[in-house]
Design an enzyme around this catalytic site. Structure first.
Site, PDB file in Angstrom:
ATOM      1  N   ARG A  18      -4.957  19.544 -28.293  1.00  0.00           N
ATOM      2  CA  ARG A  18      -5.602  19.706 -29.382  1.00  0.00           C
ATOM      3  C   ARG A  18      -7.295  20.397 -29.173  1.00  0.00           C
ATOM      4  O   ARG A  18      -7.831  20.252 -28.203  1.00  0.00           O
ATOM      5  CB  ARG A  18      -5.986  18.217 -30.055  1.00  0.00           C
ATOM      6  CG  ARG A  18      -4.821  17.560 -30.448  1.00  0.00           C
ATOM      7  CD  ARG A  18      -5.015  16.551 -31.243  1.00  0.00           C
ATOM      8  NE  ARG A  18      -5.789  15.516 -30.934  1.00  0.00           N
ATOM      9  CZ  ARG A  18      -5.817  14.131 -31.200  1.00  0.00           C
ATOM     10  NH1 ARG A  18      -4.709  13.730 -32.274  1.00  0.00           N
ATOM     11  NH2 ARG A  18      -6.460  13.139 -30.823  1.00  0.00           N
TER      12      ARG A  18
ATOM     13  N   LYS B 160      -0.912  10.145 -37.062  1.00  0.00           N
ATOM     14  CA  LYS B 160      -1.519   9.386 -38.075  1.00  0.00           C
ATOM     15  C   LYS B 160      -2.521   9.996 -38.737  1.00  0.00           C
ATOM     16  O   LYS B 160      -2.280   9.966 -40.174  1.00  0.00           O
ATOM     17  CB  LYS B 160      -2.069   8.160 -37.396  1.00  0.00           C
ATOM     18  CG  LYS B 160      -1.329   7.347 -36.470  1.00  0.00           C
ATOM     19  CD  LYS B 160      -1.845   5.960 -36.145  1.00  0.00           C
ATOM     20  CE  LYS B 160      -2.932   5.824 -35.066  1.00  0.00           C
ATOM     21  NZ  LYS B 160      -2.689   6.609 -33.797  1.00  0.00           N
TER      22      LYS B 160
ATOM     23  N   ARG C  96      -6.237  -3.021 -34.545  1.00  0.00           N
ATOM     24  CA  ARG C  96      -5.442  -2.429 -33.281  1.00  0.00           C
ATOM     25  C   ARG C  96      -5.499  -3.572 -32.286  1.00  0.00           C
ATOM     26  O   ARG C  96      -5.088  -3.381 -31.260  1.00  0.00           O
ATOM     27  CB  ARG C  96      -6.398  -1.514 -32.653  1.00  0.00           C
ATOM     28  CG  ARG C  96      -5.819   0.180 -32.612  1.00  0.00           C
ATOM     29  CD  ARG C  96      -7.090   0.827 -32.199  1.00  0.00           C
ATOM     30  NE  ARG C  96      -6.880   2.099 -31.431  1.00  0.00           N
ATOM     31  CZ  ARG C  96      -7.064   3.387 -32.019  1.00  0.00           C
ATOM     32  NH1 ARG C  96      -7.483   3.307 -33.261  1.00  0.00           N
ATOM     33  NH2 ARG C  96      -7.020   4.269 -31.402  1.00  0.00           N
TER      34      ARG C  96
ATOM     35  N   ARG D 103      -6.011   5.635 -23.174  1.00  0.00           N
ATOM     36  CA  ARG D 103      -5.579   5.180 -24.513  1.00  0.00           C
ATOM     37  C   ARG D 103      -4.146   4.701 -24.695  1.00  0.00           C
ATOM     38  O   ARG D 103      -4.146   3.809 -25.462  1.00  0.00           O
ATOM     39  CB  ARG D 103      -5.937   6.525 -25.410  1.00  0.00           C
ATOM     40  CG  ARG D 103      -7.351   6.701 -25.600  1.00  0.00           C
ATOM     41  CD  ARG D 103      -7.863   8.097 -25.867  1.00  0.00           C
ATOM     42  NE  ARG D 103      -7.258   8.338 -27.332  1.00  0.00           N
ATOM     43  CZ  ARG D 103      -7.266   9.558 -27.870  1.00  0.00           C
ATOM     44  NH1 ARG D 103      -7.589  10.602 -27.209  1.00  0.00           N
ATOM     45  NH2 ARG D 103      -7.204   9.534 -29.442  1.00  0.00           N
TER      46      ARG D 103
ATOM     47  N   ARG E 236     -11.936  17.458 -27.984  1.00  0.00           N
ATOM     48  CA  ARG E 236     -12.659  15.926 -28.269  1.00  0.00           C
ATOM     49  C   ARG E 236     -12.724  15.529 -26.755  1.00  0.00           C
ATOM     50  O   ARG E 236     -11.922  15.586 -26.040  1.00  0.00           O
ATOM     51  CB  ARG E 236     -11.662  15.011 -29.010  1.00  0.00           C
ATOM     52  CG  ARG E 236     -12.178  14.465 -30.289  1.00  0.00           C
ATOM     53  CD  ARG E 236     -11.140  13.708 -31.139  1.00  0.00           C
ATOM     54  NE  ARG E 236     -10.723  12.653 -30.677  1.00  0.00           N
ATOM     55  CZ  ARG E 236     -10.002  11.691 -31.322  1.00  0.00           C
ATOM     56  NH1 ARG E 236      -9.474  12.062 -32.407  1.00  0.00           N
ATOM     57  NH2 ARG E 236      -9.592  10.656 -30.613  1.00  0.00           N
TER      58      ARG E 236
HETATM   59  P1  AMP Z   1      -8.596   7.191 -32.880  1.00  0.00           P
HETATM   60  O1  AMP Z   1      -9.319   8.428 -33.461  1.00  0.00           O
HETATM   61  O2  AMP Z   1      -8.038   6.203 -33.884  1.00  0.00           O
HETATM   62  O3  AMP Z   1      -7.647   7.252 -31.781  1.00  0.00           O
HETATM   63  O4  AMP Z   1      -9.825   6.300 -32.214  1.00  0.00           O
HETATM   64  C1  AMP Z   1     -10.540   6.978 -31.281  1.00  0.00           C
HETATM   65  C2  AMP Z   1     -11.090   5.791 -30.312  1.00  0.00           C
HETATM   66  O5  AMP Z   1     -12.131   4.861 -31.237  1.00  0.00           O
HETATM   67  C3  AMP Z   1     -10.390   4.705 -29.434  1.00  0.00           C
HETATM   68  O6  AMP Z   1      -9.668   5.386 -28.689  1.00  0.00           O
HETATM   69  C4  AMP Z   1     -11.271   3.444 -29.695  1.00  0.00           C
HETATM   70  O7  AMP Z   1     -12.301   3.737 -28.504  1.00  0.00           O
HETATM   71  C5  AMP Z   1     -12.003   3.416 -31.018  1.00  0.00           C
HETATM   72  N1  AMP Z   1     -11.104   2.812 -31.811  1.00  0.00           N
HETATM   73  C6  AMP Z   1     -10.973   3.463 -33.057  1.00  0.00           C
HETATM   74  N2  AMP Z   1     -10.382   2.177 -33.921  1.00  0.00           N
HETATM   75  C7  AMP Z   1     -10.264   1.019 -33.061  1.00  0.00           C
HETATM   76  C8  AMP Z   1     -10.002  -0.298 -33.288  1.00  0.00           C
HETATM   77  N3  AMP Z   1      -9.469  -0.687 -34.454  1.00  0.00           N
HETATM   78  N4  AMP Z   1     -10.380  -1.282 -32.372  1.00  0.00           N
HETATM   79  C9  AMP Z   1     -11.213  -0.719 -31.211  1.00  0.00           C
HETATM   80  N5  AMP Z   1     -11.527   0.496 -30.806  1.00  0.00           N
HETATM   81  C10 AMP Z   1     -11.192   1.500 -31.950  1.00  0.00           C
END
Ligand code: AMP
Length: 219
Positions: free
Chosen positions: A125, A13, A86, A171, A160
């Site tokens: 990564r 993404k 989400r 996740r 990360r």
């Molecule tokens: P990402 O980089 O999009 O994978 O987001 C990393 C982490 O941020 C996720 O595993 C969640 O803990 C948190 N996160 C990001 N976006 C959301 C969202 N819309 N709702 C809840 N948690 C989020």
């Protein structure tokens, strides 16, 4: 145009969002990036978010909505949302907020990928803490091994802390349980075009497929 980019973690993404936002002159808003910036700031809120992220769980809807609504309101023109909404409550808040301004989501871009592909992609990564360059231990290794090949000297690459295998699997669980229903929600809504793209293709092929479909809408 207002589009939402969806898909499991590691589907690509972030990479696609940057390309698509540039090509269609949209502002790219990533909830994950916003939360990581808050975490790096060392604020009290950042510490709370960091703990949730480290477990691979979702940040609470109340907090996400508070932060994202402000971020979205500051954008003018085309918008590409990445990582938000989400959960169903988040999608409902977004719709309500857009509706108040006479707007709505035009497109949902769903990038799919198999669980095992995701685990391999994410656990490999790495990135440079100094210049930000991204690597993958198998697919895009650094010419200097565990050190950044774009920086002088020995800058060790980092992972990360939510990219370990156990956290990635958590996740994925969160994605299946809480985010997949959001896809059904948009599929049932009038006026929303859902574009499904196979994320196992090369990044260039994924960009081409998304661009082709979005061009029809931008028409
Ligand atoms: P990402 O980089 O999009 O994978 O987001 C990393 C982490 O941020 C996720 O595993 C969640 O803990 C948190 N996160 C990001 N976006 C959301 C969202 N819309 N709702 C809840 N948690 C989020």
């Amino acid at each position: 145009m207002l589009a939402v980019l969806m898909g499991p973690p590691g589907a690509g993404k972030g990479t696609q969002a940057e390309r698509i936002a540039e090509r269609f002159a949209m502002t790219h808003l990533s909830s994950g990036d916003i939360f990581r910036a808050e975490k790096s700031s060392g604020s009290e809120l950042g510490k709370q978010i960091a703990a949730v992220m480290a477990r691979g769980e979702l940040v609470s809807d109340a907090l996400v909505v508070e932060i994202m609504v402000k971020a979205i309101q500051s954008v003018e023109g085309g918008l590409l949302l990445d990582g938000f909404p989400r959960t169903l409550p988040q999608a409902e808040v977004l719709d309500g907020m857009l509706g108040d301004s006479g707007l709505s989501v035009d497109a949902v871009i769903l990038i799919t990928a198999d669980d095992e592909t995701i685990v391999k992609r994410i656990t490999g990564r790495r990135s440079c803490p100094q210049c930000g360059k991204a690597f993958h231990v198998d697919y895009m290794p650094s010419a200097k091994g565990t050190f950044c090949d774009a920086c002088d000297g020995e800058v060790r690459l980092v992972q990360r802390d939510d990219d370990s295998e156990s956290v990635v699997r958590q996740r994925l669980e969160a994605y299946k349980g809480q985010t997949e229903p959001v896809i059904d929600y948009y599929q049932q809504r009038d006026g929303v075009t859902v574009i499904v793209v196979d994320g196992e293709q090369s990044p260039e092929e994924v960009t081409a497929s998304i661009s082709q479909e979005l061009s029809k809408l931008a028409g």
